[in-house]
Design a protein around this motif. Sequence first.
Motif, mmCIF file in Angstrom:
data_model
loop_
_atom_site.group_PDB
_atom_site.id
_atom_site.type_symbol
_atom_site.label_atom_id
_atom_site.label_comp_id
_atom_site.label_asym_id
_atom_site.label_seq_id
_atom_site.Cartn_x
_atom_site.Cartn_y
_atom_site.Cartn_z
ATOM 1 N N VAL A 100 29.377 31.243 17.959
ATOM 2 C CA VAL A 100 27.948 31.940 18.098
ATOM 3 C C VAL A 100 27.759 31.865 19.541
ATOM 4 O O VAL A 100 27.650 32.789 20.230
ATOM 5 C CB VAL A 100 26.874 31.416 17.374
ATOM 6 N N ARG A 101 28.043 30.554 20.256
ATOM 7 C CA ARG A 101 27.592 30.507 21.431
ATOM 8 C C ARG A 101 28.632 31.318 22.368
ATOM 9 O O ARG A 101 28.319 31.858 23.450
ATOM 10 C CB ARG A 101 27.546 29.058 22.024
ATOM 11 N N ALA A 102 29.862 31.127 21.959
ATOM 12 C CA ALA A 102 30.810 31.659 22.850
ATOM 13 C C ALA A 102 30.904 33.122 22.680
ATOM 14 O O ALA A 102 31.089 34.008 23.733
ATOM 15 C CB ALA A 102 32.373 31.392 22.129
ATOM 16 N N CYS A 103 30.328 33.968 21.426
ATOM 17 C CA CYS A 103 30.162 35.231 21.508
ATOM 18 C C CYS A 103 29.002 35.683 22.447
ATOM 19 O O CYS A 103 29.186 36.613 23.191
ATOM 20 C CB CYS A 103 30.122 35.718 19.989
ATOM 21 N N ARG A 104 27.941 34.907 22.301
ATOM 22 C CA ARG A 104 26.790 35.177 23.117
ATOM 23 C C ARG A 104 27.002 35.245 24.624
ATOM 24 O O ARG A 104 26.457 35.902 25.287
ATOM 25 C CB ARG A 104 25.715 34.193 22.774
ATOM 26 N N ALA A 105 27.720 34.434 24.846
ATOM 27 C CA ALA A 105 28.285 34.356 26.309
ATOM 28 C C ALA A 105 28.774 35.534 26.955
ATOM 29 O O ALA A 105 29.095 35.940 27.951
ATOM 30 C CB ALA A 105 29.114 33.054 26.483
ATOM 31 N N ALA A 106 29.558 36.306 25.974
ATOM 32 C CA ALA A 106 30.156 37.391 26.398
ATOM 33 C C ALA A 106 29.552 38.794 26.015
ATOM 34 O O ALA A 106 29.643 39.993 26.739
ATOM 35 C CB ALA A 106 31.583 37.431 25.704
ATOM 36 N N VAL A 107 28.874 38.820 24.580
ATOM 37 C CA VAL A 107 28.497 40.356 24.278
ATOM 38 C C VAL A 107 27.212 39.939 23.313
ATOM 39 O O VAL A 107 26.957 39.076 23.056
ATOM 40 C CB VAL A 107 29.642 40.709 23.244
ATOM 41 N N PRO A 108 26.470 41.009 23.141
ATOM 42 C CA PRO A 108 25.207 40.722 22.591
ATOM 43 C C PRO A 108 25.573 40.382 21.095
ATOM 44 O O PRO A 108 26.477 41.085 20.573
ATOM 45 C CB PRO A 108 24.556 42.026 22.573
ATOM 46 N N ILE A 109 24.693 39.661 20.226
ATOM 47 C CA ILE A 109 25.041 39.203 19.021
ATOM 48 C C ILE A 109 23.632 39.289 18.109
ATOM 49 O O ILE A 109 22.420 39.338 18.612
ATOM 50 C CB ILE A 109 25.578 37.700 18.895
ATOM 51 N N ALA A 110 23.898 39.437 16.924
ATOM 52 C CA ALA A 110 22.738 39.399 15.922
ATOM 53 C C ALA A 110 23.084 38.851 14.714
ATOM 54 O O ALA A 110 24.074 38.858 14.317
ATOM 55 C CB ALA A 110 22.073 40.854 15.722
ATOM 56 N N ASP A 208 38.837 28.197 12.733
ATOM 57 C CA ASP A 208 40.057 28.962 12.832
ATOM 58 C C ASP A 208 40.372 28.958 14.421
ATOM 59 O O ASP A 208 39.681 29.229 15.270
ATOM 60 C CB ASP A 208 40.158 30.096 12.519
ATOM 61 N N PRO A 209 41.491 28.184 15.101
ATOM 62 C CA PRO A 209 41.723 28.143 16.296
ATOM 63 C C PRO A 209 41.662 29.348 17.111
ATOM 64 O O PRO A 209 41.378 29.404 18.452
ATOM 65 C CB PRO A 209 43.262 27.612 16.443
ATOM 66 N N GLY A 210 42.181 30.633 16.353
ATOM 67 C CA GLY A 210 42.126 31.855 17.271
ATOM 68 C C GLY A 210 40.709 32.291 17.516
ATOM 69 O O GLY A 210 40.531 33.090 18.363
ATOM 70 N N LEU A 211 39.741 32.092 16.855
ATOM 71 C CA LEU A 211 38.516 32.440 17.142
ATOM 72 C C LEU A 211 37.877 32.170 18.201
ATOM 73 O O LEU A 211 37.221 33.081 18.946
ATOM 74 C CB LEU A 211 37.498 32.041 15.798
ATOM 75 N N LEU A 212 37.590 30.928 18.672
ATOM 76 C CA LEU A 212 37.160 30.445 20.109
ATOM 77 C C LEU A 212 37.799 31.229 21.225
ATOM 78 O O LEU A 212 37.366 31.655 22.119
ATOM 79 C CB LEU A 212 37.040 29.152 20.198
ATOM 80 N N ALA A 213 39.337 31.319 20.955
ATOM 81 C CA ALA A 213 40.314 32.013 22.131
ATOM 82 C C ALA A 213 39.563 33.590 22.123
ATOM 83 O O ALA A 213 39.499 33.926 23.089
ATOM 84 C CB ALA A 213 41.536 31.807 21.808
ATOM 85 N N TRP A 214 39.603 34.158 21.038
ATOM 86 C CA TRP A 214 39.120 35.606 20.869
ATOM 87 C C TRP A 214 37.879 35.632 21.591
ATOM 88 O O TRP A 214 37.687 36.621 22.610
ATOM 89 C CB TRP A 214 39.242 35.851 19.456
ATOM 90 N N ALA A 215 36.748 34.782 21.079
ATOM 91 C CA ALA A 215 35.493 35.028 21.666
ATOM 92 C C ALA A 215 35.497 34.628 23.285
ATOM 93 O O ALA A 215 34.697 35.529 23.996
ATOM 94 C CB ALA A 215 34.540 34.144 21.089
ATOM 95 N N GLY A 216 36.337 33.928 23.662
ATOM 96 C CA GLY A 216 36.358 33.746 24.964
ATOM 97 C C GLY A 216 36.885 34.687 25.812
ATOM 98 O O GLY A 216 36.771 34.842 27.079
ATOM 99 N N GLY A 217 37.763 35.506 25.169
ATOM 100 C CA GLY A 217 38.087 36.794 25.915
ATOM 101 C C GLY A 217 37.529 37.972 25.772
ATOM 102 O O GLY A 217 37.936 38.896 26.255
ATOM 103 N N LEU A 218 36.249 38.075 25.139
ATOM 104 C CA LEU A 218 35.312 39.267 24.949
ATOM 105 C C LEU A 218 34.935 39.573 26.399
ATOM 106 O O LEU A 218 34.106 38.654 27.049
ATOM 107 C CB LEU A 218 34.589 38.989 23.901
ATOM 108 N N ARG A 219 35.142 40.940 26.609
ATOM 109 C CA ARG A 219 34.098 41.399 27.862
ATOM 110 C C ARG A 219 33.497 42.653 27.422
ATOM 111 O O ARG A 219 32.841 43.280 28.365
ATOM 112 C CB ARG A 219 35.219 41.665 29.010
ATOM 113 N N GLY A 220 33.240 43.054 26.109
ATOM 114 C CA GLY A 220 32.565 44.317 25.850
ATOM 115 C C GLY A 220 33.670 45.531 25.769
ATOM 116 O O GLY A 220 34.469 45.374 26.688
ATOM 117 N N ALA A 221 33.207 46.394 25.347
ATOM 118 C CA ALA A 221 34.198 47.801 24.915
ATOM 119 C C ALA A 221 33.798 48.558 26.275
ATOM 120 O O ALA A 221 32.400 48.645 26.353
ATOM 121 C CB ALA A 221 34.149 48.109 23.642
#
Length: 223
Positions: A100-110, A208-221
């Motif tokens: 949640v924190r990793a996603c929130r740092a990159a994009v809006p969440i709910a 899942d190890p891929g999830l944090l890596a994915w979230a860390g790479g989010l920049r928004g579309a």
Amino acid sequence: MRPLPTSTEAVVFDCDGLLVDTEACWTVAESAIFAAHGHPFGPEQKALVIGRTVEAAGEAMAQYLGRPRAGAELAAELLERVRQELSRGAAALPGAVELVRACRAAVPIAVASNSPRELLDVALRSAGLADCFTYSFAADEVRSPKPAPELYLTACEALGTTPRRSVAFEDSATGVASARAAGLYVAVVPSLQGADLDHDWRGTSLLDPGLLAWAGGLRGAPH
């Protein structure tokens, strides 16, 4: 299985059984109701109610228990029992806070939850996640909760994005149906072992190890 999209504008999470370990609370409550009517409670019975609103779960139990007119009564009993169980606290599921924190740092969440507001707030607060979300939406705040798409459509509108540019994290068939109907990319981490859920991406846990890596790479579309 499709890879998680890195060009994601927003992420919407279910709560019960996905972010917070509340399914144990629900199972205790549901088991007690089934036992009071002389019925066992196992995976088959859990599948009837998991992910449903309190009202829909009451109706499903009423049908199963041969008391078709007792849906409202059983729903009220279920709500009270879950309220009591949740008052003892519920922990965040492994990996939930970090994701949640990793996603929130990159994009809006709910959060889009099929629980009533009362139970949703208690669950998020108990798990230390309440401050992570500016937006959360509960079943009793929309006309048609899950499996209808309204909760997810409402969340995407509040976040200023479109469903096709958003990712939903779900754990139940009811929630998946809602996210799919709304048009979001569907990531699932089933809370019911062995559940065969429709999905675009599937994991065994939020660790899942891929999830944090994915979230860390989010920049928004891009628009």
